[in-house]
Design a protein around this motif. Structure first.
Motif, PDB file in Angstrom:
ATOM      1  N   ALA A   1      -6.711  79.968  42.374  1.00 37.60           N
ATOM      2  CA  ALA A   1      -7.421  78.787  42.033  1.00 37.60           C
ATOM      3  C   ALA A   1      -6.660  77.877  41.247  1.00 37.60           C
ATOM      4  O   ALA A   1      -6.920  76.750  41.419  1.00 37.60           O
ATOM      5  CB  ALA A   1      -8.813  79.168  41.099  1.00 37.60           C
ATOM      6  N   GLN A   2      -5.733  78.198  40.436  1.00 36.05           N
ATOM      7  CA  GLN A   2      -5.061  77.117  39.816  1.00 36.05           C
ATOM      8  C   GLN A   2      -4.290  76.262  40.921  1.00 36.05           C
ATOM      9  O   GLN A   2      -3.976  75.116  40.734  1.00 36.05           O
ATOM     10  CB  GLN A   2      -3.917  77.887  39.081  1.00 36.05           C
ATOM     11  CG  GLN A   2      -3.017  76.934  38.145  1.00 36.05           C
ATOM     12  CD  GLN A   2      -3.591  76.496  36.859  1.00 36.05           C
ATOM     13  OE1 GLN A   2      -4.599  77.140  36.007  1.00 36.05           O
ATOM     14  NE2 GLN A   2      -3.293  75.162  36.577  1.00 36.05           N
ATOM     15  N   ALA A   3      -3.516  76.939  41.852  1.00 33.24           N
ATOM     16  CA  ALA A   3      -2.723  76.065  42.855  1.00 33.24           C
ATOM     17  C   ALA A   3      -3.803  75.177  43.900  1.00 33.24           C
ATOM     18  O   ALA A   3      -3.383  74.143  43.982  1.00 33.24           O
ATOM     19  CB  ALA A   3      -2.254  77.033  43.830  1.00 33.24           C
TER      20      ALA A   3
ATOM     21  N   ALA B   1      -3.748  71.255  43.644  1.00 34.23           N
ATOM     22  CA  ALA B   1      -3.524  70.349  44.840  1.00 34.23           C
ATOM     23  C   ALA B   1      -4.734  69.338  45.187  1.00 34.23           C
ATOM     24  O   ALA B   1      -4.430  68.264  45.648  1.00 34.23           O
ATOM     25  CB  ALA B   1      -3.582  71.401  46.122  1.00 34.23           C
ATOM     26  N   VAL B   2      -5.746  69.721  44.698  1.00 37.15           N
ATOM     27  CA  VAL B   2      -6.977  68.652  44.414  1.00 37.15           C
ATOM     28  C   VAL B   2      -6.670  67.451  43.926  1.00 37.15           C
ATOM     29  O   VAL B   2      -7.175  66.250  44.199  1.00 37.15           O
ATOM     30  CB  VAL B   2      -8.174  69.391  44.704  1.00 37.15           C
ATOM     31  CG1 VAL B   2      -9.530  68.448  44.577  1.00 37.15           C
ATOM     32  CG2 VAL B   2      -8.486  70.543  45.664  1.00 37.15           C
ATOM     33  N   VAL B   3      -6.379  67.837  42.486  1.00 30.27           N
ATOM     34  CA  VAL B   3      -5.971  66.615  41.570  1.00 30.27           C
ATOM     35  C   VAL B   3      -5.332  65.494  42.334  1.00 30.27           C
ATOM     36  O   VAL B   3      -3.968  65.746  42.630  1.00 30.27           O
ATOM     37  CB  VAL B   3      -5.204  67.081  40.301  1.00 30.27           C
ATOM     38  CG1 VAL B   3      -5.089  66.033  39.335  1.00 30.27           C
ATOM     39  CG2 VAL B   3      -6.497  68.255  39.514  1.00 30.27           C
TER      40      VAL B   3
ATOM     41  N   HIS C   1      -6.114  63.682  44.779  1.00 29.97           N
ATOM     42  CA  HIS C   1      -6.471  63.435  46.192  1.00 29.97           C
ATOM     43  C   HIS C   1      -7.461  62.321  46.134  1.00 29.97           C
ATOM     44  O   HIS C   1      -8.377  62.215  45.446  1.00 29.97           O
ATOM     45  CB  HIS C   1      -7.257  64.608  46.949  1.00 29.97           C
ATOM     46  CG  HIS C   1      -7.155  64.385  48.246  1.00 29.97           C
ATOM     47  ND1 HIS C   1      -8.284  63.639  49.049  1.00 29.97           N
ATOM     48  CD2 HIS C   1      -6.535  64.956  49.288  1.00 29.97           C
ATOM     49  CE1 HIS C   1      -8.088  63.640  50.387  1.00 29.97           C
ATOM     50  NE2 HIS C   1      -7.110  64.414  50.568  1.00 29.97           N
ATOM     51  N   PRO C   2      -7.527  61.128  46.883  1.00 34.77           N
ATOM     52  CA  PRO C   2      -8.300  60.071  46.764  1.00 34.77           C
ATOM     53  C   PRO C   2      -9.710  60.618  47.078  1.00 34.77           C
ATOM     54  O   PRO C   2     -10.625  59.712  46.577  1.00 34.77           O
ATOM     55  CB  PRO C   2      -7.620  59.095  48.057  1.00 34.77           C
ATOM     56  CG  PRO C   2      -6.958  59.932  48.804  1.00 34.77           C
ATOM     57  CD  PRO C   2      -6.268  61.026  48.064  1.00 34.77           C
ATOM     58  N   ALA C   3      -9.965  61.581  47.886  1.00 32.12           N
ATOM     59  CA  ALA C   3     -11.488  61.900  47.990  1.00 32.12           C
ATOM     60  C   ALA C   3     -12.080  62.577  46.822  1.00 32.12           C
ATOM     61  O   ALA C   3     -13.198  62.422  46.741  1.00 32.12           O
ATOM     62  CB  ALA C   3     -11.334  62.798  49.151  1.00 32.12           C
ATOM     63  N   ALA C   4     -11.106  63.099  45.934  1.00 32.30           N
ATOM     64  CA  ALA C   4     -11.716  63.874  44.777  1.00 32.30           C
ATOM     65  C   ALA C   4     -11.778  62.973  43.606  1.00 32.30           C
ATOM     66  O   ALA C   4     -10.790  62.504  42.929  1.00 32.30           O
ATOM     67  CB  ALA C   4     -11.050  65.060  44.572  1.00 32.30           C
TER      68      ALA C   4
ATOM     69  N   SER D   1     -14.853  73.505  40.595  1.00 27.01           N
ATOM     70  CA  SER D   1     -15.889  72.607  41.288  1.00 27.01           C
ATOM     71  C   SER D   1     -15.151  71.281  41.456  1.00 27.01           C
ATOM     72  O   SER D   1     -14.301  71.024  40.886  1.00 27.01           O
ATOM     73  CB  SER D   1     -17.050  72.378  40.607  1.00 27.01           C
ATOM     74  OG  SER D   1     -17.898  73.658  40.511  1.00 27.01           O
ATOM     75  N   VAL D   2     -15.377  70.628  42.415  1.00 29.69           N
ATOM     76  CA  VAL D   2     -14.816  69.208  42.647  1.00 29.69           C
ATOM     77  C   VAL D   2     -15.997  68.131  42.959  1.00 29.69           C
ATOM     78  O   VAL D   2     -17.157  68.478  43.716  1.00 29.69           O
ATOM     79  CB  VAL D   2     -13.972  69.449  44.012  1.00 29.69           C
ATOM     80  CG1 VAL D   2     -13.301  68.056  44.567  1.00 29.69           C
ATOM     81  CG2 VAL D   2     -12.984  70.484  44.261  1.00 29.69           C
ATOM     82  N   GLY D   3     -15.551  67.043  42.228  1.00 25.33           N
ATOM     83  CA  GLY D   3     -16.669  65.794  42.405  1.00 25.33           C
ATOM     84  C   GLY D   3     -16.153  65.064  43.496  1.00 25.33           C
ATOM     85  O   GLY D   3     -15.036  64.458  43.112  1.00 25.33           O
ATOM     86  N   LEU D   4     -16.792  64.778  44.719  1.00 30.98           N
ATOM     87  CA  LEU D   4     -16.377  63.860  45.402  1.00 30.98           C
ATOM     88  C   LEU D   4     -16.584  62.433  45.358  1.00 30.98           C
ATOM     89  O   LEU D   4     -17.604  62.182  44.887  1.00 30.98           O
ATOM     90  CB  LEU D   4     -16.808  64.261  46.963  1.00 30.98           C
ATOM     91  CG  LEU D   4     -16.287  65.243  47.511  1.00 30.98           C
ATOM     92  CD1 LEU D   4     -15.094  65.013  48.114  1.00 30.98           C
ATOM     93  CD2 LEU D   4     -16.313  66.733  46.995  1.00 30.98           C
ATOM     94  N   ALA D   5     -15.541  61.576  45.400  1.00 28.53           N
ATOM     95  CA  ALA D   5     -15.607  60.220  44.953  1.00 28.53           C
ATOM     96  C   ALA D   5     -16.754  59.414  46.006  1.00 28.53           C
ATOM     97  O   ALA D   5     -17.284  58.540  45.543  1.00 28.53           O
ATOM     98  CB  ALA D   5     -14.195  59.515  45.374  1.00 28.53           C
ATOM     99  N   GLY D   6     -16.889  60.090  47.223  1.00 23.96           N
ATOM    100  CA  GLY D   6     -17.573  59.408  47.956  1.00 23.96           C
ATOM    101  C   GLY D   6     -19.339  59.722  47.937  1.00 23.96           C
ATOM    102  O   GLY D   6     -20.081  59.385  48.890  1.00 23.96           O
ATOM    103  N   GLY D   7     -19.506  60.441  46.838  1.00 23.95           N
ATOM    104  CA  GLY D   7     -20.947  60.959  46.560  1.00 23.95           C
ATOM    105  C   GLY D   7     -21.572  61.984  47.463  1.00 23.95           C
ATOM    106  O   GLY D   7     -20.710  62.841  47.745  1.00 23.95           O
TER     107      GLY D   7
END
Length: 383
Positions: free
Chosen positions: A261-263, A267-269, A271-274, A303-309
């Protein structure tokens, strides 16, 4: 001799079968027990609803791992929660819980208990001043804490909340499902009761359903035990046996869940979509330092909040290949879900409504390189 957590997870409640020497105790798949004369119970066993050796073995190891004196195994996590509430609530009672708890827990109190005259108030449990104000506003029967919370991964200070709750005369309950006893020990931090959906990390293989309560107080334990017997929401022998089987590898599994989960989070931090990544293992998480003090590891949930809603969130949740779209969590396989329409659909329109751009990931124990690649490719596909 006091053994380590990992040793107790394998051996407590798991003495070999004295008849055959079988290392793994048998499943007592029976509904009733022959008596030595009327009222002469063999080792205290009479009928499967009141007690079963396989369920007892699970309850023994649960109490050991959570540092409690009493443990009860139920048919589901919600059955465990409901039985505890039956033991302590009456018309006019007041429950204060976090505004980011599991949707089913909120639904249970809001839709089942409120019509019977129980008051429910929600508050941000990470805001201690707000909690103090809420419990001071009226007599509070139960202070219900969930940390890390589901799905926004808020971290609440168990020791501080226990102090606040006890000063107000409230029973302090901690849902320890996300962390598991391997990571977090709420009773040692002052909580009165620990609740689990054993379906999740304790069972660990997505093949059994169950719940548990662990506590210290003998008087409360007697009440809970009577409710369990009287209502009958007990775990079946096979479910209990499978949960015990899962517990034996809890430590090694949660270590791997946490590393993966840490990895994935790192990796998501960026990213333009996140737009946001909710994981307490990230130094940017507002509860990171508290989690580092209160928890042994940071766990396998993020959890991830998506920039595109909402549209982007749905697209992401349906674009992964290794992460399977399903409810639940804590199994060896990776799962992904869209809380707004899945696990938290019941709280739409309430203070607990989850933002519609949130996707929740239960990171499994597969190859970390494969998991990272899967999440990244799914994010890359988001329009």
């Amino acid at each position: 001799m006091t053994s380590s957590f990992e040793t107790r997870a394998i051996h407590d409640g798991q003495a070999f079968d004295p008849t055959t020497g079988a290392v793994v105790p048998p499943i007592y798949q029976t509904s009733t027990f022959v008596q030595d004369g009327i009222g002469g119970f063999r080792s205290g066993y009479e009928y499967g609803r009141s007690a079963n050796p396989t369920r007892d073995s699970l309850q023994t190891v649960l109490a050991s791992l959570e540092g409690g004196s009493h443990a009860f195994s139920f048919a589901s996590g919600l059955a465990a929660e409901d039985s505890l509430l039956r033991a302590v609530l009456s018309p006019g009672s007041r429950v204060v819980m976090g505004n980011d708890v599991y949707g089913g827990t909120h639904r249970l109190v809001n839709r089942v208990w409120r019509p019977w005259g129980v008051d429910l108030v929600t508050v941000d449990m990470s805001d201690l001043d707000a909690v103090r104000a809420v419990v001071a506003a009226a007599p509070t029967t139960v202070l219900w804490v969930e940390t890390p919370s589901n799905p926004l991964m808020k971290i609440s200070d168990i020791a501080a909340l226990a102090s606040i709750g006890h000063d107000a005369g409230a029973l302090v309950v901690v849902d320890n499902t996300f962390a598991s006893p391997y990571i977090q020990q709420p009773l040692a931090l002052g909580a009165d009761v620990v609740v689990h959906s054993t379906t999740k990390y304790l069972g660990g293989h997505s093949d059994t359903l169950g719940g548990a309560l662990v506590l210290q107080d003998a008087e409360l334990a007697e009440k809970v035990g009577f409710i369990q017997f009287g209502v009958g929401a007990v775990s079946a022998p096979m479910e209990a046996w499978l949960t015990v089987r899962g517990i034996k590898t809890l430590g090694v599994r949660v270590d791997r869940h946490s590393e993966n989960a840490q990895a994935v989070a790192e990796a998501v931090v960026g990213h333009p979509a996140a737009a946001q990544v909710f994981y307490p293992g990230l130094s940017s998480h507002p509860g990171h330092e508290l989690a580092a003090r209160q928890m042994k590891r940071f766990g396998g949930m993020l959890s991830v909040g998506l920039a595109g809603g909402a549209a982007a969130a749905r697209q992401f949740a349906e674009a992964t290949e290794i992460f399977q779209l399903a409810e639940s969590l804590g199994g060896v396989e990776s799962l992904i879900g869209y809380p707004t329409a899945m696990t938290h659909a019941s709280v739409i329109g309430t203070e607990l409504e989850v933002p519609d751009n949130i996707v929740r990931l239960s990171v499994g124990i597969e190859s970390v390189d494969d998991l990272v690649a899967d999440v990244v490719q799914a994010l890359d596909r988001v329009q």
